[in-house]
Design a protein around this motif. Structure first.
Motif, PDB file in Angstrom:
ATOM      1  N   VAL A  39      -9.394   7.228   4.289  1.00  0.00           N
ATOM      2  CA  VAL A  39      -9.224   6.007   4.514  1.00  0.00           C
ATOM      3  C   VAL A  39      -7.527   6.253   4.929  1.00  0.00           C
ATOM      4  O   VAL A  39      -6.822   6.888   4.175  1.00  0.00           O
ATOM      5  CB  VAL A  39      -9.362   4.941   3.444  1.00  0.00           C
ATOM      6  CG1 VAL A  39      -8.832   3.666   3.729  1.00  0.00           C
ATOM      7  CG2 VAL A  39     -10.872   4.932   3.058  1.00  0.00           C
ATOM      8  N   GLU A  40      -7.271   5.225   5.983  1.00  0.00           N
ATOM      9  CA  GLU A  40      -5.882   5.350   6.636  1.00  0.00           C
ATOM     10  C   GLU A  40      -5.602   3.796   6.515  1.00  0.00           C
ATOM     11  O   GLU A  40      -6.380   2.943   6.688  1.00  0.00           O
ATOM     12  CB  GLU A  40      -5.622   5.777   7.865  1.00  0.00           C
ATOM     13  CG  GLU A  40      -5.927   7.283   7.852  1.00  0.00           C
ATOM     14  CD  GLU A  40      -5.638   7.961   9.162  1.00  0.00           C
ATOM     15  OE1 GLU A  40      -5.016   8.985   9.482  1.00  0.00           O
ATOM     16  OE2 GLU A  40      -6.167   7.292  10.205  1.00  0.00           O
ATOM     17  N   TRP A  41      -4.374   3.451   6.397  1.00  0.00           N
ATOM     18  CA  TRP A  41      -3.869   2.097   6.478  1.00  0.00           C
ATOM     19  C   TRP A  41      -2.384   1.841   7.158  1.00  0.00           C
ATOM     20  O   TRP A  41      -2.111   2.991   7.186  1.00  0.00           O
ATOM     21  CB  TRP A  41      -3.750   1.328   5.005  1.00  0.00           C
ATOM     22  CG  TRP A  41      -2.639   2.051   4.176  1.00  0.00           C
ATOM     23  CD1 TRP A  41      -2.396   3.193   3.697  1.00  0.00           C
ATOM     24  CD2 TRP A  41      -1.323   1.161   3.874  1.00  0.00           C
ATOM     25  NE1 TRP A  41      -1.489   3.279   2.913  1.00  0.00           N
ATOM     26  CE2 TRP A  41      -0.707   2.089   2.985  1.00  0.00           C
ATOM     27  CE3 TRP A  41      -0.993  -0.178   3.868  1.00  0.00           C
ATOM     28  CZ2 TRP A  41       0.691   1.635   2.221  1.00  0.00           C
ATOM     29  CZ3 TRP A  41       0.137  -0.603   3.253  1.00  0.00           C
ATOM     30  CH2 TRP A  41       0.915   0.413   2.432  1.00  0.00           C
ATOM     31  N   LEU A  42      -2.130   0.990   7.575  1.00  0.00           N
ATOM     32  CA  LEU A  42      -0.946   0.609   8.619  1.00  0.00           C
ATOM     33  C   LEU A  42       0.171  -0.316   7.871  1.00  0.00           C
ATOM     34  O   LEU A  42       0.065  -1.191   7.930  1.00  0.00           O
ATOM     35  CB  LEU A  42      -1.280   0.153   9.831  1.00  0.00           C
ATOM     36  CG  LEU A  42      -0.253  -0.020  10.988  1.00  0.00           C
ATOM     37  CD1 LEU A  42       0.135   1.521  11.403  1.00  0.00           C
ATOM     38  CD2 LEU A  42      -1.074  -0.599  12.168  1.00  0.00           C
ATOM     39  N   PRO A  43       0.893   0.591   7.074  1.00  0.00           N
ATOM     40  CA  PRO A  43       2.148  -0.117   6.221  1.00  0.00           C
ATOM     41  C   PRO A  43       3.037  -1.197   7.124  1.00  0.00           C
ATOM     42  O   PRO A  43       3.268  -2.114   6.759  1.00  0.00           O
ATOM     43  CB  PRO A  43       2.614   0.706   5.280  1.00  0.00           C
ATOM     44  CG  PRO A  43       1.959   2.215   5.831  1.00  0.00           C
ATOM     45  CD  PRO A  43       0.990   2.162   6.720  1.00  0.00           C
ATOM     46  N   SER A  44       3.239  -0.601   8.347  1.00  0.00           N
ATOM     47  CA  SER A  44       4.203  -1.381   8.945  1.00  0.00           C
ATOM     48  C   SER A  44       3.751  -2.532   9.599  1.00  0.00           C
ATOM     49  O   SER A  44       4.137  -3.743   9.738  1.00  0.00           O
ATOM     50  CB  SER A  44       4.756  -0.546  10.328  1.00  0.00           C
ATOM     51  OG  SER A  44       3.730  -0.413  10.858  1.00  0.00           O
ATOM     52  N   HIS A  45       2.430  -2.557   9.789  1.00  0.00           N
ATOM     53  CA  HIS A  45       1.738  -3.997  10.388  1.00  0.00           C
ATOM     54  C   HIS A  45       1.456  -4.819   9.095  1.00  0.00           C
ATOM     55  O   HIS A  45       1.789  -6.192   9.292  1.00  0.00           O
ATOM     56  CB  HIS A  45       0.649  -3.689  10.943  1.00  0.00           C
ATOM     57  CG  HIS A  45      -0.232  -4.767  11.737  1.00  0.00           C
ATOM     58  ND1 HIS A  45      -0.071  -4.983  12.797  1.00  0.00           N
ATOM     59  CD2 HIS A  45      -0.990  -5.692  11.114  1.00  0.00           C
ATOM     60  CE1 HIS A  45      -0.527  -6.113  13.261  1.00  0.00           C
ATOM     61  NE2 HIS A  45      -1.284  -6.657  12.162  1.00  0.00           N
ATOM     62  N   ALA A  46       1.268  -4.318   7.883  1.00  0.00           N
ATOM     63  CA  ALA A  46       1.061  -5.169   6.905  1.00  0.00           C
ATOM     64  C   ALA A  46       2.502  -5.637   6.410  1.00  0.00           C
ATOM     65  O   ALA A  46       2.351  -7.030   5.837  1.00  0.00           O
ATOM     66  CB  ALA A  46       0.715  -4.216   5.516  1.00  0.00           C
ATOM     67  N   MET A  47       3.388  -5.171   6.574  1.00  0.00           N
ATOM     68  CA  MET A  47       4.632  -5.880   6.117  1.00  0.00           C
ATOM     69  C   MET A  47       5.191  -6.697   6.875  1.00  0.00           C
ATOM     70  O   MET A  47       5.924  -7.812   6.789  1.00  0.00           O
ATOM     71  CB  MET A  47       5.774  -4.593   5.982  1.00  0.00           C
ATOM     72  CG  MET A  47       5.636  -3.691   4.819  1.00  0.00           C
ATOM     73  SD  MET A  47       6.720  -2.231   4.926  1.00  0.00           S
ATOM     74  CE  MET A  47       8.135  -3.133   4.212  1.00  0.00           C
ATOM     75  N   THR A  48       4.905  -6.701   8.400  1.00  0.00           N
ATOM     76  CA  THR A  48       5.209  -7.418   9.447  1.00  0.00           C
ATOM     77  C   THR A  48       4.301  -8.891   9.505  1.00  0.00           C
ATOM     78  O   THR A  48       4.847  -9.800  10.081  1.00  0.00           O
ATOM     79  CB  THR A  48       5.606  -6.941  10.642  1.00  0.00           C
ATOM     80  OG1 THR A  48       4.550  -6.339  11.127  1.00  0.00           O
ATOM     81  CG2 THR A  48       6.805  -6.075  10.514  1.00  0.00           C
ATOM     82  N   HIS A  49       3.215  -8.633   9.159  1.00  0.00           N
ATOM     83  CA  HIS A  49       1.991  -9.614   9.722  1.00  0.00           C
ATOM     84  C   HIS A  49       1.311  -9.992   8.526  1.00  0.00           C
ATOM     85  O   HIS A  49       0.529 -10.901   8.510  1.00  0.00           O
ATOM     86  CB  HIS A  49       1.106  -9.210  10.732  1.00  0.00           C
ATOM     87  CG  HIS A  49       1.672  -8.645  12.076  1.00  0.00           C
ATOM     88  ND1 HIS A  49       2.324  -7.433  12.590  1.00  0.00           N
ATOM     89  CD2 HIS A  49       1.859  -9.488  13.198  1.00  0.00           C
ATOM     90  CE1 HIS A  49       2.686  -7.312  13.620  1.00  0.00           C
ATOM     91  NE2 HIS A  49       2.539  -8.561  14.105  1.00  0.00           N
TER      92      HIS A  49
END
Length: 73
Positions: free
Chosen positions: A25-35
């Motif tokens: 499983v991968e996640w996208l921390p930068s998107h989580a923080m900005t959106h």
């Protein structure tokens, strides 16, 4: 809700993912923080579907995983 553009994004593989080629499983921390939503995908199929969770939903999911609340197959 905003769309997710994974082009050039730095996806992070979960530390709980199996290094033997399974359950990655991968996640996208930068998107989580900005959106405010957490995008999640299968690292074996990076061009497949991406699920999104609210911050609270993702936190609850991770806590459940850590607490081994889901049955194993």
């Amino acid at each position: 809700m905003s769309s997710i553009d994974p082009t050039g994004a730095e996806w992070v593989k979960s530390s709980y993912s199996d290094g033997q080629g399974g359950q990655c499983v991968e996640w996208l921390p930068s998107h989580a923080m900005t959106h405010g939503v957490v995008p999640v995908r299968d690292s074996k199929n990076p061009h497949g579907l991406t699920l999104t969770f609210s911050g609270d939903g993702w936190s609850s999911f991770v806590s459940s995983i850590r607490g081994e609340e889901f049955p194993t197959i």
